[in-house]
Design a protein around this motif. Sequence first.
Motif, PDB file in Angstrom:
ATOM      1  N   SER A  34      21.275 -33.197  -0.574  1.00 56.75           N
ATOM      2  CA  SER A  34      21.185 -33.351   0.884  1.00 56.75           C
ATOM      3  C   SER A  34      20.564 -34.688   1.247  1.00 56.75           C
ATOM      4  N   GLU A  35      19.528 -35.072   0.552  1.00 57.10           N
ATOM      5  CA  GLU A  35      18.886 -36.349   0.834  1.00 57.10           C
ATOM      6  C   GLU A  35      19.841 -37.522   0.548  1.00 57.10           C
ATOM      7  N   GLU A  36      20.569 -37.408  -0.575  1.00 52.41           N
ATOM      8  CA  GLU A  36      21.479 -38.496  -0.935  1.00 52.41           C
ATOM      9  C   GLU A  36      22.622 -38.613   0.061  1.00 52.41           C
ATOM     10  N   ILE A  37      23.175 -37.461   0.473  1.00 56.02           N
ATOM     11  CA  ILE A  37      24.272 -37.488   1.461  1.00 56.02           C
ATOM     12  C   ILE A  37      23.775 -38.031   2.789  1.00 56.02           C
ATOM     13  N   GLU A  38      22.598 -37.621   3.203  1.00 55.82           N
ATOM     14  CA  GLU A  38      22.046 -38.078   4.466  1.00 55.82           C
ATOM     15  C   GLU A  38      21.797 -39.577   4.457  1.00 55.82           C
ATOM     16  N   SER A  39      21.424 -40.107   3.306  1.00 57.31           N
ATOM     17  CA  SER A  39      21.151 -41.543   3.217  1.00 57.31           C
ATOM     18  C   SER A  39      22.439 -42.366   3.251  1.00 57.31           C
ATOM     19  N   PHE A  40      23.555 -41.837   2.749  1.00 60.91           N
ATOM     20  CA  PHE A  40      24.836 -42.556   2.755  1.00 60.91           C
ATOM     21  C   PHE A  40      25.615 -42.340   4.045  1.00 60.91           C
ATOM     22  N   GLY A  41      25.255 -41.305   4.742  1.00 62.90           N
ATOM     23  CA  GLY A  41      25.984 -41.041   5.979  1.00 62.90           C
ATOM     24  C   GLY A  41      27.382 -40.537   5.680  1.00 62.90           C
ATOM     25  N   GLU A  42      28.348 -40.937   6.535  1.00 60.99           N
ATOM     26  CA  GLU A  42      29.711 -40.441   6.389  1.00 60.99           C
ATOM     27  C   GLU A  42      30.416 -41.006   5.166  1.00 60.99           C
ATOM     28  N   ASN A  43      29.861 -42.009   4.528  1.00 60.85           N
ATOM     29  CA  ASN A  43      30.475 -42.585   3.330  1.00 60.85           C
ATOM     30  C   ASN A  43      30.050 -41.873   2.042  1.00 60.85           C
ATOM     31  N   PHE A  44      29.425 -40.699   2.175  1.00 62.29           N
ATOM     32  CA  PHE A  44      28.938 -40.023   0.963  1.00 62.29           C
ATOM     33  C   PHE A  44      30.080 -39.618   0.033  1.00 62.29           C
ATOM     34  N   ILE A  45      31.293 -39.485   0.598  1.00 66.63           N
ATOM     35  CA  ILE A  45      32.420 -39.021  -0.215  1.00 66.63           C
ATOM     36  C   ILE A  45      32.766 -40.035  -1.289  1.00 66.63           C
ATOM     37  N   ILE A  46      32.559 -41.288  -0.951  1.00 66.76           N
ATOM     38  CA  ILE A  46      32.907 -42.317  -1.949  1.00 66.76           C
ATOM     39  C   ILE A  46      31.702 -42.692  -2.803  1.00 66.76           C
ATOM     40  N   ASP A  47      30.615 -41.919  -2.689  1.00 66.52           N
ATOM     41  CA  ASP A  47      29.420 -42.198  -3.505  1.00 66.52           C
ATOM     42  C   ASP A  47      29.672 -41.738  -4.936  1.00 66.52           C
ATOM     43  N   GLU A  48      29.687 -42.698  -5.817  1.00 61.23           N
ATOM     44  CA  GLU A  48      29.988 -42.361  -7.217  1.00 61.23           C
ATOM     45  C   GLU A  48      28.788 -41.734  -7.919  1.00 61.23           C
ATOM     46  N   ASP A  49      27.580 -41.924  -7.354  1.00 59.45           N
ATOM     47  CA  ASP A  49      26.392 -41.334  -7.993  1.00 59.45           C
ATOM     48  C   ASP A  49      26.222 -39.854  -7.694  1.00 59.45           C
ATOM     49  N   LEU A  50      26.940 -39.355  -6.740  1.00 60.87           N
ATOM     50  CA  LEU A  50      26.813 -37.942  -6.374  1.00 60.87           C
ATOM     51  C   LEU A  50      27.635 -37.098  -7.341  1.00 60.87           C
ATOM     52  N   ASP A  51      26.940 -36.263  -8.102  1.00 60.98           N
ATOM     53  CA  ASP A  51      27.573 -35.407  -9.115  1.00 60.98           C
ATOM     54  C   ASP A  51      27.607 -33.993  -8.579  1.00 60.98           C
ATOM     55  N   PHE A  52      28.821 -33.424  -8.488  1.00 55.28           N
ATOM     56  CA  PHE A  52      28.973 -32.087  -7.920  1.00 55.28           C
ATOM     57  C   PHE A  52      28.823 -30.968  -8.972  1.00 55.28           C
ATOM     58  N   TYR A  53      28.522 -31.326 -10.223  1.00 55.57           N
ATOM     59  CA  TYR A  53      28.210 -30.310 -11.249  1.00 55.57           C
ATOM     60  C   TYR A  53      27.225 -30.943 -12.235  1.00 55.57           C
ATOM     61  N   GLU A  54      25.997 -30.437 -12.260  1.00 55.91           N
ATOM     62  CA  GLU A  54      24.959 -30.993 -13.134  1.00 55.91           C
ATOM     63  C   GLU A  54      23.984 -29.888 -13.514  1.00 55.91           C
ATOM     64  N   ASP A  55      23.683 -29.775 -14.828  1.00 58.23           N
ATOM     65  CA  ASP A  55      22.749 -28.776 -15.366  1.00 58.23           C
ATOM     66  C   ASP A  55      23.125 -27.358 -14.954  1.00 58.23           C
ATOM     67  N   GLY A  56      24.452 -27.092 -14.897  1.00 59.45           N
ATOM     68  CA  GLY A  56      24.909 -25.754 -14.558  1.00 59.45           C
ATOM     69  C   GLY A  56      24.916 -25.442 -13.091  1.00 59.45           C
ATOM     70  N   VAL A  57      24.609 -26.440 -12.231  1.00 59.35           N
ATOM     71  CA  VAL A  57      24.566 -26.209 -10.788  1.00 59.35           C
ATOM     72  C   VAL A  57      25.840 -26.786 -10.155  1.00 59.35           C
ATOM     73  N   TYR A  58      26.556 -25.925  -9.428  1.00 56.27           N
ATOM     74  CA  TYR A  58      27.744 -26.348  -8.698  1.00 56.27           C
ATOM     75  C   TYR A  58      27.321 -26.747  -7.281  1.00 56.27           C
ATOM     76  N   LEU A  59      27.785 -27.917  -6.813  1.00 59.20           N
ATOM     77  CA  LEU A  59      27.489 -28.379  -5.462  1.00 59.20           C
ATOM     78  C   LEU A  59      28.791 -28.543  -4.669  1.00 59.20           C
ATOM     79  N   SER A  60      28.710 -28.223  -3.386  1.00 58.19           N
ATOM     80  CA  SER A  60      29.871 -28.402  -2.487  1.00 58.19           C
ATOM     81  C   SER A  60      29.353 -28.693  -1.087  1.00 58.19           C
ATOM     82  N   ILE A  61      30.197 -29.462  -0.296  1.00 57.40           N
ATOM     83  CA  ILE A  61      29.829 -29.887   1.055  1.00 57.40           C
ATOM     84  C   ILE A  61      30.761 -29.222   2.053  1.00 57.40           C
ATOM     85  N   TYR A  62      30.167 -28.656   3.119  1.00 59.37           N
ATOM     86  CA  TYR A  62      30.937 -27.951   4.139  1.00 59.37           C
ATOM     87  C   TYR A  62      30.627 -28.537   5.512  1.00 59.37           C
TER      88      TYR A  62
END
Length: 470
Positions: free
Chosen positions: A53-81
């Motif tokens: 949440s902090e990382e997405i908030e810092s990138f704003g609407e360009n978070f989709i192209i953020d290559e550092d954002l990992d949607f699966y790490e240490d067994g945790v699945y992440l998704s944005i709605y």
Amino acid sequence: MRRFSITTKITIWYTIFLVIITIGFLSVMAYVGNVRASEIARSKLMDHVADASEEIESFGENFIIDEDLDFYEDGVYLSIYTEDGDLLEGRRPVELPDLPALKDKAVVKMHDEQGQTWYVYDSSFEMGNQAVWVRGIVKDFAEQSSFSFMLKLVIIACPALVVIAALGGYIITRRAFRPVRNILSTVEEISRDGDLTRRIDMQDGEVPEASVNSTAEGTASEASAKDEIHKLAKNFNSMFDRIEKTFEKEKQFTSDVSHELRTPLSVIISQSDYARTDEEYREKALEVINREAKRMAGLVNRLLTLSRSDSGRLVLENDEIDFSDMCEMVAMQQEPAASQKNIELTADIEPGIKVTGDDAMLIRIILNLTDNAIKYSRQHGHIRLSLKTAGDFACCSVEDDGIGIPEEDLERIWERFYRVDSSRSEEGSGLGLAMVEALVKAHGGYTDVSSSLGEGSRFDVYIPIRRTQE
């Protein structure tokens, strides 16, 4: 109903107890571990959602192209709605086709088709003029924890665990009860063979079921007692020692009684035969028969007194007795017998000493001691009868300057029928000192003796003094 041996019983209970303790301990450990693993899974889920949440908030609407954002790490699945619940980006587990509605800052627990536990956590924040949701999904770590694996392994290996526990318990118990088997084996052999010299072997290592040891200090006495069973075996050996000594004494006693009674009986039989064939000898024969019969009666009476003393049935007439007057009277009574052997008998009596006891028995004690002194004193010798107080006791002493007693014989002179070799020529039954000791003990007193070979002996008897009641 079949009865198990004590080794089998202890092995069964030991095995059951060990298995219950082991399974119980591992179950508690697995439960605690699983609870901890579940807490770690939820904590990690919330941390990943917060970081995303902090990382997405810092990138704003360009978070989709953020290559550092990992949607699966240490067994945790992440998704944005979106605010309407539309998926913008992210990943979700295929095991969960249906997900709950978005709910801010709430951890939802759910199960997949295989029954495995999952945690879902949602977090909402404002980006621009619209709300954005970050959802995290993680599988419960407890399902994959080492504690659960250990518990499953124990359940699977339970039969092997029972066998190992039973085998170990049986070996330990059998080794611990080896002395008991030795005791049983030895007692059975003694009962079968009647060999009282047999003892229980308590040596370490491989020991035989029983061993023969004729000495009083057996192997168990030499080995240090390590536990209660070893002490039990040691006490059994001590008991066998006492039984053997008692049996030997009884054998010797029977032999001595037979010997002592055989002589007067032989005389009585021979004299009665002479009396039947010779009328002139009949009167003398009757005198001899009467003398020997009285001798036998005296011997039987003394044996009966000793037997009653051994069994605790010796009854005393507890009267108040002036012990000083009694000693004076015995000294006067024995003076003629001493004079016949040219022996001087003197008395040194402290007056006024009173005791509680049996008059006849106390007289017998003093008479036996003075008789012995006269019997074994030399011609023109000296005997001293004395009485004095010694603490709470009246000490009556008979001292002579006769032949004395060898040091090695002092401990045995109180035994029945025991006579020192040098005194065998003197007439007597060998019961005098045994009677003295028995009668003194019956009065609550004790005896003492000191002697030097060729110089004389001193016998002391201690009788409790009667105290005047205020």
